[in-house]
Design an enzyme around this catalytic site. Structure first.
Site, short mmCIF file in Angstrom:
data_model
loop_
_atom_site.label_atom_id
_atom_site.label_comp_id
_atom_site.label_asym_id
_atom_site.label_seq_id
_atom_site.Cartn_x
_atom_site.Cartn_y
_atom_site.Cartn_z
N GLY A 1 0.83 -1.20 0.00
CA GLY A 1 0.00 0.00 0.00
C GLY A 1 0.87 1.25 0.00
O GLY A 1 1.90 1.30 0.67
N ARG B 1 0.85 -4.99 -4.93
CA ARG B 1 0.94 -6.02 -3.87
C ARG B 1 1.36 -7.32 -4.56
O ARG B 1 0.52 -8.08 -5.02
CB ARG B 1 -0.41 -6.16 -3.16
CG ARG B 1 -0.80 -4.92 -2.36
CD ARG B 1 -2.00 -5.16 -1.46
NE ARG B 1 -2.43 -3.94 -0.79
CZ ARG B 1 -1.81 -3.44 0.30
NH1 ARG B 1 -0.75 -4.05 0.79
NH2 ARG B 1 -2.25 -2.32 0.87
N ASP C 1 5.18 -5.12 5.94
CA ASP C 1 5.60 -6.49 6.31
C ASP C 1 5.62 -7.42 5.10
O ASP C 1 6.54 -8.23 4.95
CB ASP C 1 4.72 -7.04 7.44
CG ASP C 1 3.25 -7.10 7.08
OD1 ASP C 1 2.63 -8.15 7.27
OD2 ASP C 1 2.74 -6.09 6.56
N THR D 1 4.53 1.92 6.29
CA THR D 1 3.14 1.52 6.39
C THR D 1 2.40 2.45 7.34
O THR D 1 2.88 2.70 8.45
CB THR D 1 2.94 0.06 6.87
OG1 THR D 1 1.53 -0.15 7.04
CG2 THR D 1 3.68 -0.25 8.15
N ASP E 1 0.02 1.54 8.93
CA ASP E 1 -0.44 0.67 10.01
C ASP E 1 0.56 0.64 11.16
O ASP E 1 0.23 0.16 12.26
CB ASP E 1 -0.65 -0.75 9.49
CG ASP E 1 -1.60 -0.80 8.30
OD1 ASP E 1 -1.47 -1.74 7.49
OD2 ASP E 1 -2.41 0.12 8.17
N ASP F 1 2.85 -1.35 11.79
CA ASP F 1 2.90 -2.69 12.41
C ASP F 1 4.17 -3.47 12.10
O ASP F 1 4.21 -4.69 12.27
CB ASP F 1 1.67 -3.49 11.97
CG ASP F 1 1.59 -3.64 10.45
OD1 ASP F 1 0.62 -4.26 9.97
OD2 ASP F 1 2.50 -3.12 9.75
N ARG G 1 -5.28 -2.22 9.30
CA ARG G 1 -5.31 -3.67 9.09
C ARG G 1 -5.61 -4.38 10.42
O ARG G 1 -6.64 -4.15 11.01
CB ARG G 1 -4.02 -4.16 8.47
CG ARG G 1 -4.23 -5.39 7.60
CD ARG G 1 -2.93 -5.85 6.97
NE ARG G 1 -2.54 -5.05 5.82
CZ ARG G 1 -3.04 -5.20 4.60
NH1 ARG G 1 -3.95 -6.12 4.40
NH2 ARG G 1 -2.65 -4.46 3.60
O1 F6P Z 1 -1.53 -1.58 4.84
C1 F6P Z 1 -2.04 -0.36 4.57
C2 F6P Z 1 -3.53 -0.41 4.34
O2 F6P Z 1 -3.99 0.84 4.02
C3 F6P Z 1 -4.33 -0.99 5.50
O3 F6P Z 1 -4.53 -0.07 6.53
C4 F6P Z 1 -5.60 -1.40 4.81
O4 F6P Z 1 -6.25 -2.43 5.51
C5 F6P Z 1 -5.08 -1.93 3.48
O5 F6P Z 1 -3.83 -1.32 3.27
C6 F6P Z 1 -5.96 -1.66 2.30
O6 F6P Z 1 -5.43 -2.40 1.25
P1 F6P Z 1 -5.65 -2.01 -0.29
O7 F6P Z 1 -4.82 -0.84 -0.59
O8 F6P Z 1 -5.17 -3.23 -1.04
O9 F6P Z 1 -7.11 -1.77 -0.47
#
Ligand code: F6P
Length: 360
Positions: A30, A92, A123, A145, A147, A149, A191
Site C-alpha cells: 500500500g 501487492r 511487512d 506503512t 499501520d 505494524d 489492518r
Molecule cells: O496496509 C495499509 C492499508 O492501508 C491498511 O490499513 C488497509 O487495511 C489496506 O492497506 C488496504 O489495502 P488495499 O490498498 O489493497 O485496499
C-alpha cells in the site's frame, strides 16, 4: 556514470567502499505519504555523494520481475519531497508467491548488473525482500506503512501522517457531534492493528476507542455512551480500527467483515458498530469511514525527516555491502536491523499506550 563518481565517494566517509555501484530501488504494498522522500534521499545521496547509478523499478516487485526499470538521478527527484504516493508506482506482489518468482528476481539482478536492491515496503514487501535475499541477492529494506505494524522499528514511514489526518478528522467531528448531540463513529485503517485508532483517538480526544488489541463488548460501549449522555455530555466520538473485534463470547459478534485473505474490509466494522450503538442507545449515530484519505497527500515534516534519514541509512548500508537488513528507527537513532526480526510478524499497540486510554 553519475556526477562525482568514485572521487566523491572517497571524500564522504565511505572511502574504502568507494566502488561505484548499480542499486535498484522499489516501493511495494500500500502506498503512503513519505515514500518519495525516501526515494529522493537514496537517489540524491547515492548519485551525487556516492557516485552510484540508481535504477528505479516500477510497481513494486511486479515491475522488478518484469525488469520494468528507469534510471534515476537528482533531476528526477527534484521537488518530490512534498509529494504523497510513490513516483515509482507500487503493487501487492511477492516474488516467493509468483511462479519461479525468486529465480526470475535473480535473473533481473544479473541482467541489470545490480549490486544491491533497496525495497521500501511493509511487512509483506519486507518479507519478500528477505526471501529474495536468501537466494544471495543483496537487499536492504526501508519500512513504510500507515499501520505502523512493522516489528523492529519504533515507527514506519507514513504512520505520522495518517495519525495526523485521523486526528484532524476527529477534531472536526467534535463540532458536528456537539451541534447535533450525536454519536459519531469514525472508522480508521490499520489492518489488524490499532495504532491509528488508538493514537489518533487519544490525540483527538475520542471518548471510546475500539482496537484489535482490546476486544470490546458492544453492550459495555453502549452503556458508557448512555452514561455520558445522561451526564449532559450530549455527544460521543467513537474511534474504531477497521480490524477491531468484539470480545469472543460477548453477545454481539461482527458479520462478514473480512476478505478472502482474512484482512478487514474497509467500512464493515464501522457500519455494524454504528447500527448496534444507535439501536442500543437510541441516540442518533453516524458513521465516517476515513479510508484512503489516510494514505494520501503530502507527508508531515516528521515523516519527511524519518524517510530521508532511513533513505540515507539504507544507501550507506548498501554501499558498505550490508544485506538482509532494514533501516529501523530506535529512539533518535536509525540503525540497521535484521530482516529476521520483522519477517512475518506484526507489531501491536503496546499495553502502556492502551493503558493511557483508561479514564480519559
Ligand atoms: O496496509 C495499509 C492499508 O492501508 C491498511 O490499513 C488497509 O487495511 C489496506 O492497506 C488496504 O489495502 P488495499 O490498498 O489493497 O485496499
Amino acid at each position: 556514470m553519475a556526477r562525482g563518481g568514485p572521487l566523491v565517494a572517497r571524500r564522504r566517509g565511505v572511502g574504502h567502499y568507494a566502488k561505484s555501484m548499480r542499486i535498484g530501488i522499489l516501493t511495494g504494498g500500500g502506498d503512503c505519504p513519505g515514500l518519495n522522500a525516501a526515494i529522493r534521499a537514496v537517489v540524491k545521496r547515492g548519485t551525487s555523494e556516492l557516485g552510484h547509478s540508481i535504477l528505479g523499478f516500477r510497481n513494486g516487485w511486479r515491475g522488478f520481475l518484469d525488469g520494468d526499470a528507469i534510471p534515476l538521478d537528482r533531476d528526477d527527484v527534484q521537488g518530490t519531497l512534498v509529494h504523497g504516493g510513490t513516483m515509482l508506482g507500487t503493487a501487492r506482489c511477492h516474488p516467493q508467491e509468483e511462479p519461479d518468482g525468486l529465480k526470475r528476481a535473480q535473473e533481473v539482478v544479473e541482467a541489470e548488473r545490480l549490486d544491491s536492491i533497496i525495497c521500501i515496503g511493509g511487512d509483506g514487501t519486507l518479507t519478500a525482500a528477505a526471501r529474495v535475499g536468501e537466494t544471495g541477492v543483496p537487499v536492504i529494506g526501508i519500512p513504510k506503512t500507515i499501520d505502523n505494524d512493522v516489528v523492529g522499528t519504533d515507527v514506519s514511514i507514513g504512520f505520522d501522517t495518517a495519525m495526523m489526518i485521523a486526528t484532524e478528522a476527529i477534531d472536526r467531528l467534535h463540532s458536528t457531534a456537539e451541534s447535533h448531540n450525536r454519536v459519531m463513529v469514525v472508522e480508521v485503517m490499520g489492518r489488524n492493528c490499532g495504532w491509528i485508532a488508538v493514537c489518533a483517538g487519544i490525540s483527538g480526544g475520542a471518548d471510546i476507542i475500539l482496537a484489535p488489541e482490546e476486544p470490546f463488548d458492544i453492550g459495555k460501549v453502549a452503556q458508557k455512551i448512555r452514561h455520558r449522555h445522561h451526564a449532559n455530555r450530549g455527544f460521543s466520538i467513537v474511534s474504531v480500527a477497521e480490524g477491531a473485534i468484539p470480545s469472543p463470547g460477548s453477545e454481539w459478534q461482527r458479520k462478514d467483515s473480512l476478505d478472502k485473505k482474512g484482512n478487514p474490509i474497509s467500512g464493515e466494522i464501522g457500519a455494524q458498530v454504528t447500527r448496534e450503538l444507535e439501536a442500543r442507545t437510541g441516540f442518533e449515530t453516524r458513521l465516517t469511514v476515513l479510508g484512503y484519505v489516510q494514505r494520501g497527500g503530502t507527508p508531515t515534516a516528521t515523516d519527511r525527516l524519518l524517510a530521508t534519514r532511513m533513505g540515507v541509512a539504507a544507501i550507506d548500508a548498501a554501499t558498505k555491502g550490508v544485506t538482509q537488513k532494514f533501516a529501523a528507527a530506535r529512539g533518535d537513532k536509525i540503525v540497521m536491523e535484521d530482516f529476521s526480526v520483522s519477517a512475518s510478524k506484526i507489531k501491536h499497540v503496546p499495553q502502556d499506550i492502551l493503558d493511557a486510554i483508561r479514564g480519559l
